[in-house]
Write an enzyme that holds these catalytic residues in place. Structure first.
Site, PDB file in Angstrom:
ATOM      1  CE  LYS A 197      29.708  34.845  49.572  1.00  0.00           C
ATOM      2  NZ  LYS A 197      28.949  34.800  47.826  1.00  0.00           N
ATOM      3  CG  HIS A 324      29.677  29.899  42.605  1.00  0.00           C
ATOM      4  ND1 HIS A 324      28.688  28.917  42.087  1.00  0.00           N
ATOM      5  CD2 HIS A 324      30.092  30.669  42.991  1.00  0.00           C
ATOM      6  CE1 HIS A 324      28.016  29.247  42.835  1.00  0.00           C
ATOM      7  NE2 HIS A 324      27.995  30.722  43.565  1.00  0.00           N
TER       8      HIS A 324
HETATM    9  O1  GKR Z   1      26.472  30.021  49.926  1.00  0.00           O
HETATM   10  O2  GKR Z   1      26.125  32.285  51.140  1.00  0.00           O
HETATM   11  C1  GKR Z   1      26.660  31.880  50.447  1.00  0.00           C
HETATM   12  C2  GKR Z   1      26.799  32.499  48.727  1.00  0.00           C
HETATM   13  O3  GKR Z   1      27.169  33.156  48.588  1.00  0.00           O
HETATM   14  C3  GKR Z   1      26.434  30.893  47.550  1.00  0.00           C
HETATM   15  O4  GKR Z   1      25.334  31.600  47.654  1.00  0.00           O
HETATM   16  C4  GKR Z   1      27.016  32.357  46.330  1.00  0.00           C
HETATM   17  O5  GKR Z   1      26.495  31.518  45.075  1.00  0.00           O
HETATM   18  O6  GKR Z   1      29.329  31.147  46.900  1.00  0.00           O
HETATM   19  C5  GKR Z   1      28.422  32.177  46.019  1.00  0.00           C
HETATM   20  C6  GKR Z   1      29.098  32.968  45.445  1.00  0.00           C
HETATM   21  O7  GKR Z   1      30.388  33.190  45.430  1.00  0.00           O
HETATM   22  O8  GKR Z   1      28.997  34.239  45.203  1.00  0.00           O
HETATM   23 MG    MG Z   2      30.039  35.216  44.596  1.00  0.00          MG
END
Ligand code: GKR
Ligand code: MG
Length: 426
Positions: A197, A324
């Site tokens: 991420k 996702h």
């Molecule tokens: O858990 O912060 C998180 C992710 O950024 C999530 O909220 C996203 O919706 O996992 C997700 C993504 O792939 O964008």
């Molecule tokens: Mg994503």
């Protein structure tokens, strides 16, 4: 005896229980995860004494729509998914419950309805399976694989929530921290794919982390997901600098138009869970070649059946599919596993936040990730059973934690008042 059979699956009541569980300070382009993540556990009861399980978002606006619909489900036959959809449409009308964090793209009344349908459809499928003595994947048309591969989902993170004890995962704020986190996750779960991420630090820093991961794990496919933190030009530059390193680049920039411009100049495929989030988005995205992989998520695409349909449309257009995830528990893991098993073409390991929730679950024996994959359960229905004590504890957490919706930005601003929500940021 049809009467007895009908009774087994005739809905007599629905319980929706909001639950909260500890969540580490995971960073993303909109802020940082709050100390508690919210989910809602759906239990659909039948006259035959069966209980079907579903799991969905626990944010206040969503909860209120769920309970409006729940009140209308008495008498529904668990096989009547169309009847569920009709009830949801009638009750919701044009109601819209946008998420506050903005990480799953734009909202709309139809996406809201799809999220509510999905929450109950999972529970109805669990009931159908229990009544028929068949696993959910069989109700979706059978399984194409016995094991579903999941990816290690790495996050930049603080060592602890401010004022709290450090969690077991440690800090990850630079390439060394990210590699150490990957090692910890891979040692524990055997993941064979890695997702980072991003959207947290300057792109050069995150490219450094990708390079460090490639060096440490030469055989693991890598993906980077900055959740729309970059302009088109920055995205193209990052794509150039990570050429040959990434299996795919996920949501580098906002919007179908922006993604299409990046896709024209990027060597690797682009994936999304932000610009294509409902069926209505598919024509423009595919015609413009904006995305090469759609990350389906049954929680907002309308359920498991709808996600199989999505996969077929993607296949028709030569677009790949993967999955996702948001912070979730073991009912969702089971649903994702059945769905992935029943999806004919699935080219990539599925996302999951599950390691971040390790040790906290609402099911008695959560499915386990071993060698990077979950064995598809063969028991009737979803193949997981509720742990009522655990649910009661998590509901108590919900009542006392004070959080009623996910809001990473406001939580970040408590500690860094200068933090602004800006996408693209770089
Ligand atoms: O858990 O912060 C998180 C992710 O950024 C999530 O909220 C996203 O919706 O996992 C997700 C993504 O792939 O964008
Ligand atoms: Mg994503």
């Amino acid at each position: 005896d049809t009467t007895r059979y009908d009774d087994a699956v005739r809905v007599t009541g629905v319980t929706i229980t909001p639950a909260a569980f500890p969540d580490p300070p995971l960073l993303n382009s909109v802020g940082v995860h709050q100390p508690w993540a919210l989910r809602a556990v759906v239990e659909v009861h039948t006259a035959g004494g069966l209980v079907g399980l579903g799991e969905t978002y626990g944010d206040a606006a969503h909860l209120s729509l769920l309970s409006d619909v729940a009140a209308t489900l008495t008498g529904l036959d668990a096989y009547d998914i169309a009847g569920l959809a009709r009830r949801v449409t009638t009750v919701l009308g044009t109601a819209e419950a946008p998420d506050r964090h903005g990480l799953t793209g734009h909202s709309s009344p139809s996406k809201t309805a799809a999220s509510v349908i999905a929450a109950f459809e999972t529970a109805l499928l669990d009931l159908q399976g229990q009544a028929a003595g068949r696993p959910v994947y069989a109700l979706l048309g059978g399984k194409y694989r016995d094991h579903v591969p999941f990816a290690a989902y790495l996050f930049y993170k603080w060592a602890a929530h401010p004022g709290a004890e450090p969690d077991g995962w440690g800090e990850a704020l630079d390439p060394d921290g990210v590699v150490a986190q990957a090692r910890g996750m891979i040692d524990r779960y055997g993941f064979r794919s890695i997702k980072l991420k991003g959207g947290v630090f300057e792109p050069a820093e995150e490219i450094g982390a990708v390079r460090a991961l490639r060096h440490a794990f030469p055989g693991h496919p890598l993906r980077l997901d900055p959740n729309c933190a970059w302009t088109v030009d920055t995205s193209v530059r990052v794509a150039r600098e990570t050429d040959g390193l990434l299996e795919y680049l996920e949501d580098p920039t906002p919007g179908i138009g922006g993604m299409a411009r990046v896709a024209e100049r990027a060597a690797m495929p682009l994936a999304t869970n932000m610009c294509v989030v409902q069926f209505a988005d598919l024509p423009e995205a595919f015609e413009r070649g904006a995305v090469q992989i759609v990350l389906a998520d049954h929680h907002y695409w309308g359920g498991l059946h709808a996600s199989i349909q999505l996969a077929k449309i993607c296949e028709t257009w030569g677009v790949g599919v993967s999955m996702h995830s948001n912070s979730h528990l073991g009912i969702s893991l089971a649903a994702m596993t059945h769905l992935a098993a029943a999806t004919p073409v699935l080219q990539h390991a599925v996302d999951t936040h599950l390691p971040w929730q390790e040790g906290n679950d609402v099911v008695q024996q959560p499915l386990r990730i071993i060698d990077g994959a979950v064995q598809v359960p063969g028991e009737p229905g979803l193949g997981v059973r509720l742990d009522p004590d655990a649910l009661a504890r998590m509901h108590e957490n919900y009542l006392t934690c004070g959080i009623r919706e996910r809001d990473d930005t406001t939580y970040m601003q408590r500690f860094h008042p200068e933090f602004e929500l800006r996408r693209p940021r770089w």
